[in-house]
Write a protein that holds these residues in place. Structure first.
Motif, PDB file in Angstrom:
ATOM      1  N   ALA A  84      41.483  53.453  15.029  1.00  0.00           N
ATOM      2  CA  ALA A  84      41.142  53.741  16.278  1.00  0.00           C
ATOM      3  C   ALA A  84      42.378  54.805  16.888  1.00  0.00           C
ATOM      4  N   GLY A  85      43.070  55.446  16.366  1.00  0.00           N
ATOM      5  CA  GLY A  85      44.221  56.300  16.598  1.00  0.00           C
ATOM      6  C   GLY A  85      45.533  55.734  16.838  1.00  0.00           C
ATOM      7  N   THR A  86      45.563  54.605  16.727  1.00  0.00           N
ATOM      8  CA  THR A  86      46.737  53.865  16.773  1.00  0.00           C
ATOM      9  C   THR A  86      47.764  54.297  15.712  1.00  0.00           C
ATOM     10  N   LEU A  87      48.807  53.963  16.060  1.00  0.00           N
ATOM     11  CA  LEU A  87      50.090  54.110  15.264  1.00  0.00           C
ATOM     12  C   LEU A  87      50.073  53.265  13.912  1.00  0.00           C
ATOM     13  N   GLN A  88      50.429  53.545  12.787  1.00  0.00           N
ATOM     14  CA  GLN A  88      50.217  52.394  11.739  1.00  0.00           C
ATOM     15  C   GLN A  88      51.590  51.881  11.150  1.00  0.00           C
ATOM     16  N   ILE A  89      51.745  50.756  11.119  1.00  0.00           N
ATOM     17  CA  ILE A  89      52.674  49.999  10.717  1.00  0.00           C
ATOM     18  C   ILE A  89      52.669  49.426   9.415  1.00  0.00           C
ATOM     19  N   LYS A  90      53.752  49.062   8.735  1.00  0.00           N
ATOM     20  CA  LYS A  90      53.919  48.743   7.571  1.00  0.00           C
ATOM     21  C   LYS A  90      54.267  47.188   7.526  1.00  0.00           C
ATOM     22  N   GLN A  91      53.261  46.439   8.458  1.00  0.00           N
ATOM     23  CA  GLN A  91      53.577  44.908   8.634  1.00  0.00           C
ATOM     24  C   GLN A  91      52.025  44.522   9.210  1.00  0.00           C
ATOM     25  N   ASP A  92      51.836  43.110   9.314  1.00  0.00           N
ATOM     26  CA  ASP A  92      50.681  42.619   9.716  1.00  0.00           C
ATOM     27  C   ASP A  92      50.898  42.239  11.188  1.00  0.00           C
ATOM     28  N   ALA A  93      51.104  43.340  11.761  1.00  0.00           N
ATOM     29  CA  ALA A  93      51.572  43.350  13.331  1.00  0.00           C
ATOM     30  C   ALA A  93      51.007  44.372  14.225  1.00  0.00           C
ATOM     31  N   SER A  94      50.814  43.814  15.370  1.00  0.00           N
ATOM     32  CA  SER A  94      50.358  44.871  16.137  1.00  0.00           C
ATOM     33  C   SER A  94      51.136  44.808  17.881  1.00  0.00           C
ATOM     34  N   LEU A  95      51.064  46.041  18.197  1.00  0.00           N
ATOM     35  CA  LEU A  95      51.847  46.089  19.425  1.00  0.00           C
ATOM     36  C   LEU A  95      50.737  46.772  20.641  1.00  0.00           C
ATOM     37  N   ILE A  96      50.658  45.804  21.727  1.00  0.00           N
ATOM     38  CA  ILE A  96      49.615  46.220  22.714  1.00  0.00           C
ATOM     39  C   ILE A  96      50.238  46.380  23.922  1.00  0.00           C
TER      40      ILE A  96
ATOM     41  N   LYS B 259      53.683  46.585  33.947  1.00  0.00           N
ATOM     42  CA  LYS B 259      53.641  47.003  32.563  1.00  0.00           C
ATOM     43  C   LYS B 259      54.219  46.158  31.799  1.00  0.00           C
ATOM     44  N   VAL B 260      53.462  45.602  30.689  1.00  0.00           N
ATOM     45  CA  VAL B 260      53.813  44.579  29.516  1.00  0.00           C
ATOM     46  C   VAL B 260      53.656  45.094  28.125  1.00  0.00           C
ATOM     47  N   ILE B 261      54.546  44.922  27.233  1.00  0.00           N
ATOM     48  CA  ILE B 261      54.026  44.979  25.764  1.00  0.00           C
ATOM     49  C   ILE B 261      54.017  43.915  25.108  1.00  0.00           C
ATOM     50  N   LEU B 262      52.817  43.540  24.307  1.00  0.00           N
ATOM     51  CA  LEU B 262      52.487  42.325  23.726  1.00  0.00           C
ATOM     52  C   LEU B 262      52.524  42.455  22.112  1.00  0.00           C
ATOM     53  N   PHE B 263      53.410  41.599  21.385  1.00  0.00           N
ATOM     54  CA  PHE B 263      53.292  41.774  20.225  1.00  0.00           C
ATOM     55  C   PHE B 263      52.520  40.708  19.598  1.00  0.00           C
ATOM     56  N   ASP B 264      51.734  41.000  18.760  1.00  0.00           N
ATOM     57  CA  ASP B 264      50.985  40.166  17.912  1.00  0.00           C
ATOM     58  C   ASP B 264      51.534  40.020  16.482  1.00  0.00           C
TER      59      ASP B 264
END
Length: 231
Positions: free
Chosen positions: A151-163, A224-229
């Motif tokens: 969905a147009g997110t930036l792609q990272i080389k890890q099983d992780a997400s930033l929200i 404003k918060v950033i959440l790491f999964d």
């Protein structure tokens, strides 16, 4: 389980041209209790004076995220990218097999403030890559980075997400979590009541484990918060 990381207890490095607060051990700051969290290795809260910055230096096998909160970064790297990163935009540089870059405050008068975040990859080597995008200031949760670039997110080389979470009109929000995964919250702006238990302010962080839901309650006009999964 919630483990707080208060802003007031972070490491600090002040070089005059750069003032940096380290959520995790970095550079000359070392604390064996704060070496990172899961794949999250670095959150540096940097303030750079006008026309100053980081000279050309190298990285290898690291996913490096920047979020500017004030001013503009002038970026140049050995892959040929010459870009400016203004406040509110996200940058993701995958160092891969190796890349050299420089970062400077592009202003003659205004200080640059940004978060520098490092996440350890789960795939090593390969060609370096550069991604940059504005995701706006939409109310609620916005996924910025994901493992598959969906969905147009930036792609990272890890099983992780930033929200990204922005709350201005709404008072409460809940993120559905997986008890088998780990989460980290960092407050970029405002005041947050987390899990109806603890209050976090700008620069504060929290490690979250064994939770099936994460509840956010706004305690300021804007939050404003950033959440790491994380794995």
């Amino acid at each position: 389980m919630i483990t707080l990381r208060p802003a007031s207890e972070r490491g600090q490095a002040d070089f005059g041209w750069l003032n940096s607060y380290h959520s995790f051990s970095f550079g000359h700051y070392y604390d064996p209790k704060h070496m990172g969290f899961s794949a999250l290795r670095v959150i540096n809260d940097d303030t750079v004076q006008p026309r100053m910055g980081f000279d050309t230096h190298g990285h290898k096998d690291m996913e490096i995220i920047s979020l500017v909160t004030q001013g503009t970064i002038a970026h140049k790297d050995s892959a040929g990218n010459i870009r400016e990163l203004p406040a509110g935009e996200y940058q993701l540089m995958s160092a891969g097999s190796g890349i050299f870059h420089s970062e400077f405050n592009a202003s003659d008068a205004e200080r640059l403030k940004f978060l520098q975040i490092w996440i350890q990859p789960n795939r090593f080597g390969g060609e370096p890559s550069y991604q940059q995008k504005s995701f706006g200031e939409a109310e609620g949760f916005t996924t910025i980075i994901s493992p598959d670039g969906r969905a147009g997110t930036l792609q990272i080389k890890q099983d992780a997400s930033l929200i990204q979470l922005i709350m201005q009109q709404t008072q409460d929000a809940t993120w559905s979590a997986d008890p088998e995964r780990r989460y980290y919250v960092h407050v970029v702006e405002g005041r947050l009541l987390l899990q109806n238990e603890v209050v976090l302010c700008q620069g504060d962080g929290a490690k979250l484990e064994q939770l099936d839901a994460i509840h956010f309650s706004k305690q300021s006009e804007r939050l404003k918060v950033i959440l790491f999964d994380l794995p």
